[in-house]
Design an enzyme around this catalytic site. Structure first.
Site, PDB file in Angstrom:
ATOM      1  N   LEU A1383      14.575 -16.438   2.676  1.00  0.00           N
ATOM      2  CA  LEU A1383      15.498 -16.335   3.105  1.00  0.00           C
ATOM      3  C   LEU A1383      15.768 -17.683   3.783  1.00  0.00           C
ATOM      4  O   LEU A1383      16.502 -18.323   4.159  1.00  0.00           O
ATOM      5  CB  LEU A1383      14.599 -15.095   4.968  1.00  0.00           C
ATOM      6  CG  LEU A1383      14.595 -14.121   4.694  1.00  0.00           C
ATOM      7  CD1 LEU A1383      14.435 -13.327   5.991  1.00  0.00           C
ATOM      8  CD2 LEU A1383      16.029 -12.974   4.342  1.00  0.00           C
ATOM      9  N   ASP A1500      12.582 -28.096  21.144  1.00  0.00           N
ATOM     10  CA  ASP A1500      13.330 -28.616  19.723  1.00  0.00           C
ATOM     11  C   ASP A1500      14.613 -28.094  20.113  1.00  0.00           C
ATOM     12  O   ASP A1500      14.517 -26.864  19.036  1.00  0.00           O
ATOM     13  CB  ASP A1500      12.802 -28.711  18.398  1.00  0.00           C
ATOM     14  CG  ASP A1500      13.286 -29.139  17.402  1.00  0.00           C
ATOM     15  OD1 ASP A1500      14.089 -29.680  17.452  1.00  0.00           O
ATOM     16  OD2 ASP A1500      12.538 -28.747  16.421  1.00  0.00           O
TER      17      ASP A1500
END
EC number: 2.7.11.1
Length: 1634
Positions: A1383, A1500
């Site tokens: 993916l 993040d």
């Protein structure tokens, strides 16, 4: 071979020892030692005690194995020698090879003092005097000869052929006795039998609990709950029974002074040495020591030595070669009991007469003032003659004492293995030992009513002692061993021949012989017009000078209630009155039993005693042997079977009993007043009909259809007074209150009340009374407890001695832990029949009361419909029925014996008559004497007549003796015949009563409703009737025997019973049974009765339907003999009717070495009695077995295959056993390891917590207090599984209650407790398990997570997770995952689509080869994902952490986000609609708000780290850089992507939640514009200069909506304090959305 001998004295000895060192095979510690007790070859320790590996030759056995300070300890083998099979080659001594001139004794003494001074005395050939050198060499040669013989025998014992011919035990030893798992070898059949041994005997468990219950009820058997420390108490009593049975009966007397024999020669006197205070030896002056002086024997002990160098060297090993003085030791124990069979401490000893003789001789020796001669007398010439006389006198005395000792050596010692021969020997030689053993059996095996010491009726699980029977190659129980002893026969023999042992009025005897025949003695007794309380015994009458003879109480035992007996008070009759009910199967209705015993004893007294005549022993022996035919051969089996059958009846039928008070009032009017009394006894239910003042011995049997109860065989409950008995041997007896049999399967509605919840303050040394658990628990309380516990441990360690520091610590800790456990569960310890755990263990609903009081637990029972009868239960009942109702073997045995006796007596009569005739013919007639006188020419007539008269008198005496023998022989047969009629009459009456009870039970079966017997065959009742039919047929044949005719009344009783039972017999295939008064011609011949098994057998053939295979063996109850192979369980079985029985292993009496195999086979109820036995050795065996049980359950997915009901039962039993077992060191850890294995499969965790939370509280206290034992971390792991998140643990409401019982702060304190001892590995495990519990609670509840956060515990938790010691995720095996298409990938990992448990998942595979990969980062991300749970956070499914290798992988499994990252969604759908922007922004804001609420900072946040599912729900992911906010320090700014980082982070300042808000603003910029911020900036330096110095912000397009643009600017404010919080952002987005 080293020829140097040394004499030394160990510190603990009272005499010297003679030893010889050898170096051929063993190091310098190897010695050979010769003594009166035997010969030892092996290692000695620094204290000169046997230690390590060695072999000891006892008089009648050989032990080879491990020793520890003079005790057999460890692995070893004891061989029971057979002297006749020992072949010994005696080597020729050197002295025999020398000429007589060299072996001649010297008349001058030898001075060995130079070699003895300042060191241990030695004997060598290097003498300074040449004249005595030859004599010393001869002495040493003799010693070497003895040592060589013993070595030769030791070498012979290691040969396989020798062992095969001997009986021996091989196994574990503790403290000189067989203890642990071991095997016994029988030489006759060469079989090996494995068993669990304790204190020299085999211990087996008798499962007296109803075996039908496990078929229907999965709960814990209630009857086992109250059993605690049974085996421990029993073994303490057993030690009192065999007191004094030591290998070396004196105080450390394994060796005695070797100079006793050397002193026989005047030349060798100087070898003596004295014992100094320091334990060393020093030489003594020449002297002659008597055999009773130190150092030959310890003080206060009567003993005499045998010589090491015996005068007859050939007798060294002939049964008494070692001449052990132990057999002559007898420590007198004072006792207030005067009877011959009294209870007292006993030990192996010689007879009293032998002891008296030895004492008299010793006193004579001590009274001789000149026996101890000093050195000056010896050296004086004037006293030489006197010295020689004394020396000769001493030799003669030693010879006499030696002969007595040789005779006393026949008294056997067990040497650590108690066999049947050993016990029989003590029974025969010690009068008091029989009573001691009887009282022990009455307490622990069979409650003998005559001694009024029944065992505790509440103890349904009991342990039994078995001993090896080497004659029959099997193991025999104590109760059956008693039946094999000859104590009863010896008393009867004395009663027969001793006129002082019986009181018999001659007038009564004459009247009896004139008016009554021997065959009508019972009629004579029944026709008496006196009541039972005023009965005249048979053969006695009232005299004018005596009061009427009444049945008066006998002299009581110590504390034992009075017993009624015969009019006479002779000791023999009193003791027989107690022993006959034990040994014979009699009707136990009190007055009937007394009447039966009185009749038997009075028949014995009919044996005539003739003055100055002693009958041959075989004549009274015939009567004694005849009585032996009626002795019980299977006492234990019958008792256990009847008890089991009674429990089975109570289980299927409501227990009903008809009771009435006996009519003690005399009816003067003569009207017949009938009173029916039902007595529940050990063997049967007996019904007595009392008519007015006359007690009928014969009972009319009522028809079974009229009976309203079934009560036979009897229960073991007897209506005896509750008394306390304290015996002199240390065994305490207390008869418990009578309790009713267990009811049918009840339904319990329980209300639990206790005095207080168990709190930690009970063990708090400060006594501050602070509770550890509960809603009021405080952090201070938990912390103070932990601190106090540390202080206590430190204090205990400081108080120990330096030399034994480790050992003392272990012992003290064990003792403290045991006391701690008992104090933790005081409520459980105090309660008995209404035990708190009894209610807790029930499978039905339980209501817990919130109000606690001091009252005990109340249990209200509700009747429930009895269980349905199945084919299995029917076959068990049938087997129990057949074994409980048997035709007495004694009838057949006694008849056969009597017929053979008649034949023998007829032959003897012919022989005696012929001898009498021949002797009479040899006697001269009077006419011949006169003729001889006339022919006599000399005057010798007077001398001749005197000679002839003397010979005539001698012939007359021979004739009188032969006639007396003939008379006694005839009388003995008449007495046996009378006894036969009396005993058979009693037996038939007893069998009829039992058959009446059997038919009552059959009628109960017939009356069952169809719903309960629908699964049974239609003719199932016929099987029961067939059995009683066979018995009555045999009774009929016995009563109508033509050889010996019984009274017509007995025949009438049998005929009446047949008529009354005709309805039942009519159900047989042959139709109704008809009778014509005295005939039974229509009865078909039944199959011969079931034969009795061998006497010592006891196995579980009653329940063979459980066993694994089927056979056609007979339905006998054999006592289980161990299988020769120790690797397989005994699977022998019995063919039942019908044969379709579900197989499965079960033993009625279980060998404890097989207990684990039976538990693994599904019989979990056996765990409880073993755990509660109180025996640490047995518990440790089961503890090791639990390891095998876990291995068995874990393999081949057996846990998934086991039924839920079985799993619940096993779990409940194991958990309950932890309360009743106080072995913390081995048992509790192993049990909780097993519970940890079972808990994930336990289907009712909520109910489990409700039932056992009181127990959990107690063990939590133990966990806090007793951390060092290795139990704490295991128990915490168990609790961690109990509070696992979601459906794997408790439901949410119960977890709140869990937190109330066990506060969060408690686990935080355990987790943060400093580790003092770095070597204590369990402390680190305990910290990790405490963290695991906090993780599970935090995942399950946001409140718990917030509390953990508020106490600053998240950081330590993550640190523990980072090192893989705790996990916040489901651990997934790599084989469970199916990896599909790729993916995407990032810097540290790549993402694949996968399949797990049939569902699509995302698998994030970390790249180990990357330089930036760190396992700590991986574990941290997994822990964070596991701890947090929110709809807008990526959901963790689990993680796979494989061992690090070249093929290892570290993977995180999450939910699959079908649309990928938010960045991909933006790029595909640029520009996004305002609705989508608000939706994505709100989702991310809600996820971040949750993170900030629990003090997590993502660090993040960007569109690439936000994932979108197929429903367009955005979720925050990638927690690899997440950190926990810690108020104590600032976090570094080394974090996420620089362009999304706040200015303060770029400047290296603290990273806060405001930093995430700044990054969120950048992500919002991406949503609104579709572009990456600061595209024009390419370096980090330029980025920092622009953002920090120039305050540069990304340019927002004019197409962005104003409120979105405004929100972006607020989030990107340079001042962190002016940025909005996530909750404020959510509020703005929600307001605009609305």
């Amino acid at each position: 071979m080293n020829n140097q001998f040394e004499v030394f004295r160990p510190n603990s000895y009272t005499y010297d020892v003679l030893a010889k060192q050898y170096t051929e095979t063993i190091a310098s510690s190897g010695h050979m030692v010769l003594s009166h007790h035997g010969f030892y070859k092996g290692n000695l320790n620094e204290n000169k005690l046997k230690n390590g590996k060695g072999t000891f030759l006892f008089p009648n056995s050989i032990y080879s194995g491990q020793w520890n300070s003079d005790k057999k300890e460890g692995d070893g083998t004891l061989i029971i020698l057979k002297p006749q099979k020992i072949q010994k080659k005696s080597s020729q001594s050197k002295s025999q090879q020398q000429p007589p001139s060299q072996t001649k004794k010297s008349s001058s003494p030898i001075n060995l003092s130079p070699r003895l001074q300042g060191q241990n005395p030695t004997i060598t050939t290097n003498g300074s005097n040449n004249n005595n050198k030859v004599n010393i060499e001869s002495l040493i040669n003799k010693l070497n000869d003895k040592f060589n013989q013993c070595e030769e025998l030791i070498n012979q014992t290691s040969q396989e052929e020798f062992l095969k011919q001997q009986d021996y035990y091989n196994g574990k030893w503790i403290n000189g006795k067989a203890n642990g798992i071991g095997c016994f070898h029988f030489s006759k059949d060469d079989s090996m039998h494995y068993d669990f041994w304790r204190y020299g005997v085999v211990i087996r468990y008798a499962n007296q609990q109803n075996i039908l219950k496990p078929l229907y009820d999965d709960s814990v058997p209630a009857g086992l709950l109250n059993s605690r420390e049974i085996l421990k108490d029993m073994m303490e009593d057993w030690k009192s029974v065999v007191v004094g049975d030591d290998d070396f009966p004196c105080t450390r007397p394994y060796l005695t002074t070797p100079t006793a024999s050397i002193s026989l020669n005047r030349e060798n006197i100087n070898i003596y040495s004295n014992n100094n205070s320091n334990g060393t030896t020093s030489p003594t002056s020449p002297s002659i020591l008597s055999p009773t002086q130190v150092p030959l024997s310890p003080p206060k002990v009567n003993t005499a030595p045998s010589t090491l160098i015996s005068e007859d060297d050939n007798n060294f090993t002939s049964g008494s070669g070692f001449c052990s003085p132990s057999s002559s030791l007898s420590i007198k124990m004072s006792s207030p009991i005067s009877s011959g069979l009294q209870h007292s401490k006993t030990q192996p000893n010689v007879s009293q007469s032998q002891n008296q003789q030895i004492q008299q001789q010793q006193q004579q020796q001590q009274q001789q003032p000149s026996l101890l001669v000093n050195s000056t007398i010896v050296q004086t010439n004037t006293n030489n003659n006197k010295f020689n006389d004394l020396l000769i006198n001493q030799r003669n005395q030693q010879k006499i004492l030696k002969k007595q000792l040789l005779k006393s050596n026949q008294q056997k010692q067990s040497f650590g293995i108690i066999t049947s021969n050993y016990l029989k020997s003590r029974l025969e030689n010690e009068e008091k030992f029989f009573m001691t053993l009887i009282l022990f059996i009455s307490k622990w095996e069979i409650p003998f009513k005559s001694f009024n010491i029944p065992n505790n009726p509440s103890i349904h699980a009991s342990f039994l002692i078995f001993v090896p029977d080497t004659d029959n190659c099997t193991f025999i129980s104590l109760s059956n061993l008693i039946m094999q002893s000859n104590v009863l026969e010896r008393l009867i023999f004395k009663l027969l021949i001793d006129p002082m042992s019986k009181v018999l009025n001659s007038t009564a005897l004459n009247t009896l012989t004139e008016s009554q025949t021997l065959g009508n003695l019972s009629t004579y007794n029944n026709n008496n017009n006196n009541t039972i309380n005023n009965t005249i015994s048979i053969g006695q009458s009232k005299s004018a000078n005596s009061s009427p003879n009444k049945i008066s109480p006998s002299v009581s035992l110590v504390g034992v209630s009075s017993l009624t007996t015969l009019p006479s008070s002779t000791p023999e009759e009193r003791e027989l009155h107690k022993l006959l009910p034990i040994c014979l199967d009699l009707d136990e209705t009190p007055h009937i039993e007394k009447e039966c015993i009185a009749s038997i004893l009075n028949i014995f007294k009919l044996f005539p005693t003739i003055e100055d005549y002693q009958p041959p022993q075989f004549i009274p022996d015939t009567i004694c042997k005849f009585i032996s035919c009626f002795k019980k051969t299977r006492a234990l089996e019958n008792y256990l079977l009847q008890k089991q059958f009674q429990m089975s009846k109570d289980y299927f039928f409501k227990p009903t009993a008809t009771t009435a008070t006996p009519n003690n009032n005399n009816n003067s009017s003569g009207n017949s007043k009938l009173t029916t009394t039902t007595h529940l006894t050990n063997n049967t239910t007996t019904t007595t009909i009392v008519s007015g003042s006359k007690t009928l011995k014969r009972t009319k049997v009522t028809p079974p259809s009229q009976s309203s109860s079934s009560s036979s065989p009897s229960s073991d409950q007897t209506n005896l007074p509750s008394i306390a008995i304290s015996s002199s041997n240390g065994i305490s007896y207390k008869s418990p209150p009578v309790t009713s049999p267990p009811p049918t399967k009840p339904t319990f509605s329980v209300s639990l009340t206790t005095s207080n919840k168990i709190d930690i303050s009970a063990s708090n040394p400060n006594g501050n009374g602070m509770k550890l658990y509960g809603s009021n628990a405080t952090t201070t309380a938990a912390s103070s407890i932990l601190n106090n516990n540390n202080n206590n441990n430190n204090n205990n360690n400081n108080n120990n001695n330096n030399n034994n520091n480790n050992n003392n610590n272990n012992n003290n800790n064990c003792g403290q832990r045991r006391q701690t456990v008992e104090s933790i569960f005081p409520t459980f310890k105090q309660q008995s029949n209404t035990d708190l755990l009894t209610s807790l263990m029930q499978s039905t609903s339980i209501s817990l009361s919130n109000k606690y009081s001091s009252s005990t637990t109340t249990i209200s029972t509700v009747d429930q419909t009895p269980p349905e009868l199945t084919l299995q239960s029917l076959n068990i009942l049938l087997s129990q029925f057949k074994q409980s109702y048997l035709f007495p073997d004694s009838i057949t045995l006694s008849f056969n014996y009597l017929t053979k006796q008649k034949e023998n007596i007829e032959q003897m009569e012919k022989i005696i008559q012929s001898k009498i005739q021949l002797i009479q013919e040899t006697k001269p007639k009077q006419q011949q004497l006169q003729q001889q006188q006339q022919k006599n020419l000399l005057n010798y007539s007077s001398s001749f007549n005197e000679y002839l008269t003397n010979h005539d008198n001698l012939i007359d005496s021979i004739l009188i003796g032969l006639k007396n023998d003939l008379s006694q022989l005839q009388k003995s047969f008449e007495i046996c015949l009378t006894l036969y009629k009396e005993m058979i009459t009693q037996q038939i009456q007893l069998v009829l009563k039992r058959l009446k009870s059997a038919h009552s039970f059959i009628n109960q079966l017939i009356g069952l409703p169809q719903s309960r017997v629908s699964k049974l065959p239609k003719d199932f009742i016929v099987r029961f009737i067939k059995h009683t039919h066979r018995i009555i047929y045999q009774l009929y044949n016995s009563a109508n025997n033509t050889f010996i005719k019984l009274d017509n009344e007995i025949k009438i009783d049998i005929d009446e019973f047949i008529v009354q039972s005709n309805d039942l017999f009519s159900k047989l295939p042959n139709g109704a049974i008809t009778t014509n008064g005295t005939t039974m011609n229509s009865i078909p011949s039944p199959v011969s009765p079931i034969g009795s098994p061998p006497l010592p057998s006891i196995s579980a053939s009653v329940y063979e339907y459980f066993l694994g295979k089927k056979s056609s063996s007979s339905l006998t109850l054999n006592v289980s003999q161990q299988q020769q192979s120790s690797n397989s369980l005994d699977r022998s079985s019995v063919q039942f009717e019908p044969s379709d029985i579900t197989p499965g292993p079960f033993s009625f009496i279980s060998p404890l070495d097989k207990i684990i195999e039976e538990i693994m086979s599904g019989h979990y109820q056996l765990i409880l009695p073993v755990a509660s036995s109180g025996d640490d050795l047995l518990v440790s065996v089961v503890s090791l077995g639990l390891i095998d049980l876990r291995s068995y359950l874990s393999s081949n997915n057996r846990l998934k295959e086991i039924s839920k009901s079985s799993l619940i039962q096993l779990f409940n039993i194991l958990l309950h056993s932890t309360v009743i077992c106080h072995n913390i060191n081995s048992y509790l850890p192993e049990v909780f390891k097993t519970l940890i294995l079972l808990l994930p499969f336990y289907p009712k965790k909520d109910e489990l917590f409700i039932k056992y939370k009181e127990i959990f509280i107690g063990f939590m206290e133990l966990c806090v207090i007793d951390e060092l034992c290795g139990f704490s971390f295991i128990y915490l792991e168990f609790l961690g599984l109990l509070v696992k998140p979601k459906k794997k643990g408790l439901r949410k409401e119960l977890k709140k209650e869990f937190v109330e019982l066990f506060p969060i702060q408690l686990f935080i304190d355990i987790m943060e407790k400093p580790i003092v001892d770095a070597t204590n590995k369990n402390a680190e495990k305990t910290r990790a398990q405490a963290a695991q519990i906090l993780i599970n609670l935090s995942i399950s509840s946001i409140e718990c997570l917030l509390e953990v956060k508020s106490k600053n515990a998240l950081g330590p938790i993550l640190d523990i997770c980072k090192f893989g010691q705790a996990f916040a995720h489901t651990q997934i095996e790599e084989s469970e995952l199916q990896i599909l298409q790729f993916l995407g990938e990032g810097a540290l990992a790549e993402v694949h689509k996968g399949i797990w448990k049939g569902k699509e998942v995302a698998v994030k595979i970390f790249n180990e080869g990357s330089f930036s990969f760190r396992l700590e980062d991986f574990l941290k991300e997994v822990a964070i994902l596991g701890l947090i749970s929110h709809p807008n956070l990526l959901k963790l499914k689990g993680a796979c952490i494989a061992p690090r290798s070249h093929k290892s992988t570290f993977m995180i499994v999450t939910e699959l986000m079908h649309k990928g990252t938010l960045l991909e969604v933006i790029n595909k759908n640029k520009p996004l609609s305002l609705e989508d922007i608000i939706k994505y922004a709100l989702s991310v804001a809600q996820g971040l708000a949750y993170l900030h609420s629990v003090d997590f900072i993502h660090r993040d946040i960007k569109a690439a780290n936000i994932l979108v599912d197929k429903n367009n729900n955005a979720k925050v992911g990638d927690f690899g850089l997440s950190r926990v906010i810690d108020n104590n320090f600032n976090m570094t700014a080394v974090a996420g992507t620089p362009k999304w980082e706040s200015p303060e982070c770029l400047m290296g300042e603290a990273y806060t939640s405001a930093s995430d808000v700044y990054s969120y603003g950048m992500m919002l910029f991406e949503l609104a514009t579709g572009d990456e911020p600061f595209l024009e900036i390419q370096s980090i330096v330029e980025l920092a200069r622009s953002v920090c110095d120039k305050k540069l912000k990304p340019k927002i397009s004019s197409s962005v909506p104003n409120f979105i643009s405004s929100l972006i600017k607020d989030c990107l404010h340079n001042s962190p304090k002016k940025r909005p919080t996530m909750n404020q952002i959510i509020q703005k987005l929600c307001n605009h959305k609305c």
